[in-house]
Design an enzyme around this catalytic site. Structure first.
Site, PDB file in Angstrom:
ATOM      1  N   ARG A  97       0.607  14.239  13.641  1.00  0.00           N
ATOM      2  CA  ARG A  97       1.101  14.070  12.278  1.00  0.00           C
ATOM      3  C   ARG A  97       1.132  15.381  11.488  1.00  0.00           C
ATOM      4  NH1 ARG A  97      -1.278   8.525   9.964  1.00  0.00           N
ATOM      5  NH2 ARG A  97       0.624   8.586   8.709  1.00  0.00           N
TER       6      ARG A  97
ATOM      7  N   CYS B 204      -4.741  12.644  13.347  1.00  0.00           N
ATOM      8  CA  CYS B 204      -5.391  11.340  13.232  1.00  0.00           C
ATOM      9  C   CYS B 204      -5.174  10.596  14.531  1.00  0.00           C
ATOM     10  CB  CYS B 204      -4.922  10.583  12.004  1.00  0.00           C
ATOM     11  SG  CYS B 204      -3.485   9.600  12.241  1.00  0.00           S
TER      12      CYS B 204
ATOM     13  N   LYS C 287       0.836  -1.214   0.000  1.00  0.00           N
ATOM     14  CA  LYS C 287       0.000   0.000   0.000  1.00  0.00           C
ATOM     15  C   LYS C 287       0.870   1.264   0.000  1.00  0.00           C
ATOM     16  CE  LYS C 287      -1.698   1.578   4.063  1.00  0.00           C
ATOM     17  NZ  LYS C 287      -1.440   2.969   4.422  1.00  0.00           N
ATOM     18  N   ASN C 288       1.835   1.309   0.922  1.00  0.00           N
ATOM     19  CA  ASN C 288       2.570   2.563   1.097  1.00  0.00           C
ATOM     20  C   ASN C 288       3.606   2.816   0.002  1.00  0.00           C
ATOM     21  OD1 ASN C 288       0.999   3.140   3.262  1.00  0.00           O
ATOM     22  ND2 ASN C 288       2.530   2.597   4.809  1.00  0.00           N
TER      23      ASN C 288
ATOM     24  N   ARG D  21      -8.753  -0.371   4.490  1.00  0.00           N
ATOM     25  CA  ARG D  21      -7.900   0.662   3.888  1.00  0.00           C
ATOM     26  C   ARG D  21      -6.547   0.069   3.500  1.00  0.00           C
ATOM     27  NH1 ARG D  21      -6.400   4.750   7.678  1.00  0.00           N
ATOM     28  NH2 ARG D  21      -4.980   5.062   5.958  1.00  0.00           N
TER      29      ARG D  21
ATOM     30  N   ASP E  14       4.746   0.316  12.147  1.00  0.00           N
ATOM     31  CA  ASP E  14       3.565  -0.359  11.586  1.00  0.00           C
ATOM     32  C   ASP E  14       3.479  -1.839  11.984  1.00  0.00           C
ATOM     33  OD1 ASP E  14       2.757   1.969  10.426  1.00  0.00           O
ATOM     34  OD2 ASP E  14       3.498   1.498   8.421  1.00  0.00           O
TER      35      ASP E  14
HETATM   36  N1  EPU Z   1       6.572  14.507  11.153  1.00  0.00           N
HETATM   37  C1  EPU Z   1       6.725  15.827  11.488  1.00  0.00           C
HETATM   38  N2  EPU Z   1       6.612  16.743  10.486  1.00  0.00           N
HETATM   39  C2  EPU Z   1       6.357  16.405   9.206  1.00  0.00           C
HETATM   40  C3  EPU Z   1       6.204  15.037   8.873  1.00  0.00           C
HETATM   41  C4  EPU Z   1       6.329  14.110   9.878  1.00  0.00           C
HETATM   42  O1  EPU Z   1       6.947  16.176  12.651  1.00  0.00           O
HETATM   43  O2  EPU Z   1       6.264  17.298   8.350  1.00  0.00           O
HETATM   44  C5  EPU Z   1       6.684  13.471  12.218  1.00  0.00           C
HETATM   45  C6  EPU Z   1       5.391  12.696  12.426  1.00  0.00           C
HETATM   46  O3  EPU Z   1       4.486  13.380  13.255  1.00  0.00           O
HETATM   47  C7  EPU Z   1       5.879  11.407  13.019  1.00  0.00           C
HETATM   48  C8  EPU Z   1       7.242  11.211  12.324  1.00  0.00           C
HETATM   49  O4  EPU Z   1       7.590  12.490  11.794  1.00  0.00           O
HETATM   50  O5  EPU Z   1       6.086  11.577  14.393  1.00  0.00           O
HETATM   51  C9  EPU Z   1       7.248  10.201  11.188  1.00  0.00           C
HETATM   52  O6  EPU Z   1       6.148  10.459  10.325  1.00  0.00           O
HETATM   53  P1  EPU Z   1       6.189  10.189   8.762  1.00  0.00           P
HETATM   54  O7  EPU Z   1       6.062  11.494   8.061  1.00  0.00           O
HETATM   55  O8  EPU Z   1       7.365   9.348   8.434  1.00  0.00           O
HETATM   56  O9  EPU Z   1       4.861   9.371   8.563  1.00  0.00           O
HETATM   57  P2  EPU Z   1       3.960   9.406   7.266  1.00  0.00           P
HETATM   58  O10 EPU Z   1       4.806   9.649   6.095  1.00  0.00           O
HETATM   59  O11 EPU Z   1       2.787  10.263   7.507  1.00  0.00           O
HETATM   60  C10 EPU Z   1       4.227   6.874   6.640  1.00  0.00           C
HETATM   61  C11 EPU Z   1       3.285   5.713   6.423  1.00  0.00           C
HETATM   62  C12 EPU Z   1       2.745   5.265   7.777  1.00  0.00           C
HETATM   63  C13 EPU Z   1       3.921   4.847   8.657  1.00  0.00           C
HETATM   64  C14 EPU Z   1       4.910   6.024   8.787  1.00  0.00           C
HETATM   65  C15 EPU Z   1       6.163   5.682   9.560  1.00  0.00           C
HETATM   66  C16 EPU Z   1       2.421   6.140   4.220  1.00  0.00           C
HETATM   67  C17 EPU Z   1       1.269   6.511   3.380  1.00  0.00           C
HETATM   68  N3  EPU Z   1       2.218   6.123   5.547  1.00  0.00           N
HETATM   69  O12 EPU Z   1       3.443   7.897   7.238  1.00  0.00           O
HETATM   70  O13 EPU Z   1       1.905   4.128   7.533  1.00  0.00           O
HETATM   71  O14 EPU Z   1       3.477   4.481   9.935  1.00  0.00           O
HETATM   72  O15 EPU Z   1       5.296   6.482   7.470  1.00  0.00           O
HETATM   73  O16 EPU Z   1       6.833   4.631   8.964  1.00  0.00           O
HETATM   74  O17 EPU Z   1       3.479   5.840   3.722  1.00  0.00           O
HETATM   75  C18 EPU Z   1       0.112   2.679   7.911  1.00  0.00           C
HETATM   76  O18 EPU Z   1       0.337   2.175   6.798  1.00  0.00           O
HETATM   77  O19 EPU Z   1      -0.678   2.161   8.736  1.00  0.00           O
HETATM   78  C19 EPU Z   1       0.789   3.911   8.290  1.00  0.00           C
HETATM   79  C20 EPU Z   1       0.343   4.711   9.265  1.00  0.00           C
END
Ligand code: EPU
Length: 417
Positions: A121, A116, A22-23, A396, A304
């Site tokens: 996030r 969320c 998915k990701n 999802r 995850d």
């Molecule tokens: N963060 C910030 N600022 C930002 C972006 C992130 O502070 O601008 C923080 C977040 O709050 C969090 C950390 O950085 O504490 C890591 O977040 P990240 O941005 O890496 O998460 P994401 O990109 O929103 C993706 C996956 C998630 C997975 C995380 C961590 C996708 C679509 N989603 O989320 O997947 O948990 O990386 O590996 O790729 C899931 O599939 O169930 C899922 C939640």
């Protein structure tokens, strides 16, 4: 709303095939916006989040055809730079259109995804990075409004490792003028998969798989045909199900090299994991040994997989500690696991788990995607019947999960609302 009903206590045996990730699929489908012709993707999982992504891309002007697991996207007609709240609220990853829209249409108006259940996030690093590439970025009435006559390469340091942040800026930078350096970039296999696709489109990204990505902008990209990598989290979820049930599962079409930390930890709990190319065989041990886990960006232990391992450790012999370092509120499954008899105490970002001999079936509520998977696993291990409600979270991100478990001998069914 549908429910999943599980009758626990049956060891899982047999073969299961892993779906596309998915990701990885989400950013890769979005990357079609960077090209002007039909891109064809195979091994795309059939999931709600994929449907939401397609809806979003159609909203921006793309034409899409789907034949089971193959999706063709032609963004030649890209004309709408706005991603409205109604589409973005369904899926946070919608923010991924920001970079490509500014790169192609010079502007974007994308609804802020909002918080969320697993944490606040924020997307501040996506926005700071885009501003560093020369875009004017403002927050107006709940929308990110970004514009740039021309994006220009820049050096960007991520204060925190962010998966979608790295992906968003990579997609903006491939069409920017000059060189962009992304430092402290995410190294997750899904990020690497996107970078590989972009390079196949004609982008110039160096350092793929490392924390420093060097991107030399090119004037245009061309359409591609690619296959989506296997889902490492789905793989890990089935691995835990074998360990939990004392089963013996052959996992086909997976990528074991993406799961080193998970394999390492599972072996420490007493399971046997055998690797043969893209197949893994996982056999549960006689007893489950307690271990400690700390979630980390890749190649560390994935957040995850945290909820699924918590279920396993709930029935381990001894005391385990799980520390969640990625999201500030990713223990919401704990209260549901306690309803099944798990002995877990939470203090801040640490969960202390004292193994119990057996979980007992009960009605529970799914709270987020991976928590939902953990409740199914708990149900498979518990005595009696577990009813998991609010399973839309599950739909999802896990393709036909109840069918896959049923094929392994689980007593599991979906009850339609
Ligand atoms: N963060 C910030 N600022 C930002 C972006 C992130 O502070 O601008 C923080 C977040 O709050 C969090 C950390 O950085 O504490 C890591 O977040 P990240 O941005 O890496 O998460 P994401 O990109 O929103 C993706 C996956 C998630 C997975 C995380 C961590 C996708 C679509 N989603 O989320 O997947 O948990 O990386 O590996 O790729 C899931 O599939 O169930 C899922 C939640």
């Amino acid at each position: 709303m549908d429910k999943i009903v599980v009758e626990g206590g049956y060891p899982l045996k047999g073969e299961v095939r892993i779906s596309g990730a998915k990701n990885a699929a989400l950013p890769i489908l979005v990357s079609s916006l960077l090209t002007d012709g039909p891109c064809t993707y195979s091994n795309v999982p059939v999931l709600k989040d994929i449907e939401s992504t397609k809806e979003l891309l159609i909203n921006h002007g793309a034409r899409i055809e789907t034949d089971q697991h193959t999706v063709t996207i032609d963004a030649g007609g890209l004309n709408n730079s706005e991603a409205p709240y109604d589409l973005v609220r369904k899926m946070r990853a919608s923010i991924l259109v920001l970079g490509p829209l500014v790169a192609r249409l010079k502007k974007a108006r994308v609804s802020l995804p909002g918080g969320c259940s697993i944490g606040a996030r924020p997307i501040n690093l996506h926005l700071k990075g885009l501003a560093a590439l020369g875009a004017k970025v403002e927050l107006i009435h709940g929308y990110v409004e970004a514009s740039a006559a021309k994006l220009r390469g820049a050096e960007i340091f991520f204060d925190t490792v962010t998966v979608t942040g790295t992906e968003n800026l990579m997609m903006a930078a491939v069409l920017a003028e000059g060189i962009t350096l992304l430092r402290n970039a995410a190294r997750e296999p899904e990020v690497t998969a996107l970078a590989d696709v972009l390079n196949k489109m004609g982008a110039k990204i160096e350092g793929i798989g490392t924390s420093v990505l060097k991107i030399t902008g090119v004037p245009a990209l061309k359409p591609v045909s690619v296959s989506i990598i296997p889902d490492r989290i789905e793989t890990g979820t089935f691995m835990v199900s074998a360990a939990l049930s004392g089963g013996d599962i052959k996992i086909l079409d997976c990528e074991p090299t993406h799961l080193e930390s998970v394999i390492h930890k599972l072996r420490l709990t007493g399971s046997e994991v055998k690797i043969d190319g893209n197949t893994m065989t996982v056999k549960g041990g006689d007893k489950i040994t307690s271990i400690d886990i700390k979630t980390m960006p890749y190649p560390g232990f994935p957040t995850d997989m945290q909820a699924q391992f918590m279920v396993l450790l709930s029935v381990a012999k001894g005391f385990s500690v799980i520390t969640e370092t990625i999201f500030e509120n990713r223990f919401i499954h704990v209260s549901e696991l306690k309803r099944l008899g798990a002995d877990i105490k939470v203090s801040g970002n640490t969960a202390m788990i004292t193994g119990v001999p057996k979980l007992m079936g009960a009605p529970v509520m799914a709270t987020d995607l991976r928590a939902s998977a953990s409740l199914i696993l708990a149900g498979l291990a518990a005595s009696g019947t577990t009813e998991v409600s609010r399973v839309y979270h599950l739909d999802r991100g896990y393709e036909a999960i109840e069918k896959k478990f049923a094929s392994l001998g689980a007593k599991i069914k979906r009850v339609k609302a």
